[in-house]
Design a protein around this motif. Structure first.
Motif, PDB file in Angstrom:
ATOM      1  N   GLU A  89      13.803  48.855  -0.179  1.00 56.09           N
ATOM      2  CA  GLU A  89      14.127  47.454  -0.271  1.00 56.09           C
ATOM      3  C   GLU A  89      13.305  46.598   0.459  1.00 56.09           C
ATOM      4  O   GLU A  89      12.990  45.578  -0.098  1.00 56.09           O
ATOM      5  CB  GLU A  89      15.552  47.227   0.447  1.00 56.09           C
ATOM      6  CG  GLU A  89      16.088  45.992   0.329  1.00 56.09           C
ATOM      7  CD  GLU A  89      17.588  45.755   1.096  1.00 56.09           C
ATOM      8  OE1 GLU A  89      18.245  44.608   0.965  1.00 56.09           O
ATOM      9  OE2 GLU A  89      18.051  46.898   1.758  1.00 56.09           O
ATOM     10  N   CYS A 123      20.805  44.686 -12.891  1.00 55.68           N
ATOM     11  CA  CYS A 123      19.565  44.512 -12.108  1.00 55.68           C
ATOM     12  C   CYS A 123      18.491  44.894 -12.350  1.00 55.68           C
ATOM     13  O   CYS A 123      17.465  44.752 -11.627  1.00 55.68           O
ATOM     14  CB  CYS A 123      20.235  45.411 -10.726  1.00 55.68           C
ATOM     15  SG  CYS A 123      21.840  45.155  -9.928  1.00 55.68           S
ATOM     16  N   SER A 177      15.209  44.832 -15.725  1.00 54.87           N
ATOM     17  CA  SER A 177      14.665  43.883 -16.970  1.00 54.87           C
ATOM     18  C   SER A 177      15.485  44.691 -18.036  1.00 54.87           C
ATOM     19  O   SER A 177      15.763  45.333 -18.113  1.00 54.87           O
ATOM     20  CB  SER A 177      13.346  44.071 -16.996  1.00 54.87           C
ATOM     21  OG  SER A 177      12.448  43.360 -15.767  1.00 54.87           O
ATOM     22  N   GLU A 237       9.541  46.857 -16.916  1.00 53.00           N
ATOM     23  CA  GLU A 237      10.431  46.463 -15.822  1.00 53.00           C
ATOM     24  C   GLU A 237       9.506  46.023 -14.715  1.00 53.00           C
ATOM     25  O   GLU A 237       8.516  46.327 -14.371  1.00 53.00           O
ATOM     26  CB  GLU A 237      10.757  47.844 -15.187  1.00 53.00           C
ATOM     27  CG  GLU A 237      11.111  47.953 -13.731  1.00 53.00           C
ATOM     28  CD  GLU A 237      12.647  47.056 -13.759  1.00 53.00           C
ATOM     29  OE1 GLU A 237      12.715  46.655 -12.394  1.00 53.00           O
ATOM     30  OE2 GLU A 237      13.055  46.489 -14.393  1.00 53.00           O
ATOM     31  N   THR A 238       9.943  44.875 -14.088  1.00 53.81           N
ATOM     32  CA  THR A 238       9.147  44.116 -13.015  1.00 53.81           C
ATOM     33  C   THR A 238       9.244  44.586 -11.679  1.00 53.81           C
ATOM     34  O   THR A 238       8.532  44.366 -10.711  1.00 53.81           O
ATOM     35  CB  THR A 238       9.802  42.716 -12.921  1.00 53.81           C
ATOM     36  OG1 THR A 238      11.016  42.622 -12.546  1.00 53.81           O
ATOM     37  CG2 THR A 238       9.360  42.040 -14.415  1.00 53.81           C
ATOM     38  N   SER A 254      11.786  44.677  -9.479  1.00 52.63           N
ATOM     39  CA  SER A 254      12.212  43.333  -8.506  1.00 52.63           C
ATOM     40  C   SER A 254      13.097  43.706  -7.372  1.00 52.63           C
ATOM     41  O   SER A 254      13.040  43.106  -6.372  1.00 52.63           O
ATOM     42  CB  SER A 254      12.989  42.500  -9.188  1.00 52.63           C
ATOM     43  OG  SER A 254      14.185  42.831  -9.818  1.00 52.63           O
ATOM     44  N   ARG A 255      13.482  45.267  -7.569  1.00 55.44           N
ATOM     45  CA  ARG A 255      14.215  45.849  -6.453  1.00 55.44           C
ATOM     46  C   ARG A 255      15.484  45.098  -6.268  1.00 55.44           C
ATOM     47  O   ARG A 255      16.369  45.347  -5.029  1.00 55.44           O
ATOM     48  CB  ARG A 255      13.278  46.026  -5.100  1.00 55.44           C
ATOM     49  CG  ARG A 255      12.325  46.817  -5.256  1.00 55.44           C
ATOM     50  CD  ARG A 255      11.542  46.972  -3.906  1.00 55.44           C
ATOM     51  NE  ARG A 255      10.615  45.953  -3.748  1.00 55.44           N
ATOM     52  CZ  ARG A 255       9.511  45.884  -2.845  1.00 55.44           C
ATOM     53  NH1 ARG A 255       9.547  46.875  -1.858  1.00 55.44           N
ATOM     54  NH2 ARG A 255       8.679  44.986  -2.687  1.00 55.44           N
ATOM     55  N   GLU A 256      16.312  44.287  -7.156  1.00 60.55           N
ATOM     56  CA  GLU A 256      17.339  43.818  -7.113  1.00 60.55           C
ATOM     57  C   GLU A 256      18.384  44.701  -6.786  1.00 60.55           C
ATOM     58  O   GLU A 256      19.382  44.606  -6.092  1.00 60.55           O
ATOM     59  CB  GLU A 256      17.618  43.246  -8.424  1.00 60.55           C
ATOM     60  CG  GLU A 256      19.081  42.423  -8.721  1.00 60.55           C
ATOM     61  CD  GLU A 256      19.191  41.253  -7.570  1.00 60.55           C
ATOM     62  OE1 GLU A 256      20.187  40.967  -7.295  1.00 60.55           O
ATOM     63  OE2 GLU A 256      18.287  40.637  -7.023  1.00 60.55           O
ATOM     64  N   ARG A 284      19.424  45.393  -3.467  1.00 56.64           N
ATOM     65  CA  ARG A 284      20.286  44.651  -2.619  1.00 56.64           C
ATOM     66  C   ARG A 284      21.618  44.825  -2.572  1.00 56.64           C
ATOM     67  O   ARG A 284      22.322  44.302  -1.560  1.00 56.64           O
ATOM     68  CB  ARG A 284      19.963  43.262  -3.063  1.00 56.64           C
ATOM     69  CG  ARG A 284      18.539  42.753  -3.160  1.00 56.64           C
ATOM     70  CD  ARG A 284      18.240  41.510  -3.451  1.00 56.64           C
ATOM     71  NE  ARG A 284      19.191  40.209  -3.046  1.00 56.64           N
ATOM     72  CZ  ARG A 284      19.987  39.779  -3.588  1.00 56.64           C
ATOM     73  NH1 ARG A 284      20.297  40.002  -4.515  1.00 56.64           N
ATOM     74  NH2 ARG A 284      20.844  38.775  -2.624  1.00 56.64           N
TER      75      ARG A 284
END
Length: 359
Positions: free
Chosen positions: A17, A257, A259, A282-283, A285-287, A290
């Motif tokens: 995270e 969560c 892309s 896939e970016t 983002s580690r969304e 969260r």
């Protein structure tokens, strides 16, 4: 690549995270007992892969697999700073009554990408070298803004009211020198984007100047860089926990969560799977990390030796030629380093060890 495989710290860079783990490679001699990681050409050839994924008139996306980050970054830096191009270096202003001062306009001219193949020109050893048809391309710009007497009275468009209201890159005229008319007969030197606006003029304003373009490197000035951008990223690696699958009621939230196109959800069973083709987009983002109720179902990583390059050409090079030019420069640098090492060895200690020269 199998997206459900276990996380391997020797192959993957871990993404938590708020932390990135196992950043540095450990595959070098002496790190693992009883493992031989000395350089082996046959093993390197077996691991190395280069595959073009996308190609257009201006850009190329390709995968470079099986090399250390130092090699990939050297290739990127060479693409930006050491592949030669042609750009305007000297500007001789005879007349400039536009609103743009000479120095600013000259700088703007230097940033115009030109379609001149650098292989057809020699590089000046020093700025004081004599300009010849072998090392210099000459352009001329002579333009004046006047009123259009035939313009409609109610028109407010400057392009209609005036002649030459805008100075464009396409207004640069190439003046052949020596044998250049024959050398560049197939592709006359010109800006790659003729419609680029350089400055705007109004009646009574005029520009008259001569420009000399020379061969140079991006490490000397950014105008000589052959690329608009040259970057790479590591291939994303999404690992689903097969022993702890995503519950059906959380499947849609879990998918959102990431892309679009990365996570698939079966419309009937609500089973979650990873689309290996979509993973490239896939970016990371580690969304998903969260959310405490979703984080336990997945591990995020990147493949350590799988580099996705994106290169955009802004000069005479076709995109697919740029990586080859960078490799050529890299080979020249390696040859120079090898020759220097052999010279040191030849004059080194009797046992043949190469001694580090003091600086």
């Amino acid at each position: 690549m199998t997206t459900t495989s276990e996380y391997n710290p020797r192959l993957h860079v871990g993404l938590l995270e708020e932390l990135v783990t196992n950043v540095s490679s450990t595959d070098f001699p002496g790190h693992y007992p009883d493992e031989d990681h000395s350089w082996d050409l046959s093993k390197f050839k077996k691991k190395l892969q280069v595959k073009v994924q996308k190609l257009s008139a201006r850009s190329i996306e390709f995968d470079l697999v099986g090399v250390d980050a130092s090699i990939a970054n050297a290739l990127r830096r060479i693409l930006i700073a050491e592949v030669p191009t042609i750009a305007i270096e000297y500007v001789y202003v005879w007349n400039n009554t536009s609103v743009m001062v000479d120095e600013v306009f000259s700088h703007r001219l230097g940033l115009i990408p030109l379609n001149v193949d650098p292989a057809l020109l020699e590089m000046k050893a020093s700025p004081s070298d004599q300009a010849t048809d072998r090392n210099t391309i000459v352009f001329k710009l002579e333009i004046e803004c006047t009123r259009n007497t035939a313009a409609p009275r109610d028109s407010k468009d400057p392009a209609v009211l005036y002649n030459n209201s805008e100075v464009l890159a396409g207004h640069l005229q190439w003046i052949p020198q020596g044998e250049q008319a024959d050398v560049f007969i197939a592709h006359p030197p010109a800006p790659t984007v003729p419609g680029t606006v350089l400055v705007k003029l109004r009646p009574g304003q005029a520009i008259e100047m001569e420009m000399h373009a020379v061969k140079g490197l991006g490490k000397d000035h950014a105008k000589f860089s052959p690329v608009a951008t040259a970057s790479y990223r590591l291939l994303p690696h999404i690992i689903l926990d097969e022993a702890n699958p995503v519950p059906p009621h959380l499947a849609t939230r879990f998918r959102d969560c990431f892309s679009p196109g990365v996570i698939n959800v079966d419309p009937t069973t609500k089973k979650v799977s990873v689309d290996e083709r979509g993973v490239r987009g896939e970016t990371v983002s580690r969304e998903v990390l969260r959310h405490p109720d979703l984080a336990g179902f997945v591990k995020l990583a990147r493949v350590r030796d799988h580099f996705i390059f994106n290169v955009e050409s802004e000069g005479p090079y076709e995109p697919q030629r740029l990586p080859l030019e960078a490799i050529r420069v890299m080979r020249e640098k390696i040859s120079a380093l090898k020759a220097a090492a052999e010279a040191l060895r030849a004059q080194g200690e009797p046992d043949g060890d190469v001694q580090m020269a003091e600086t």
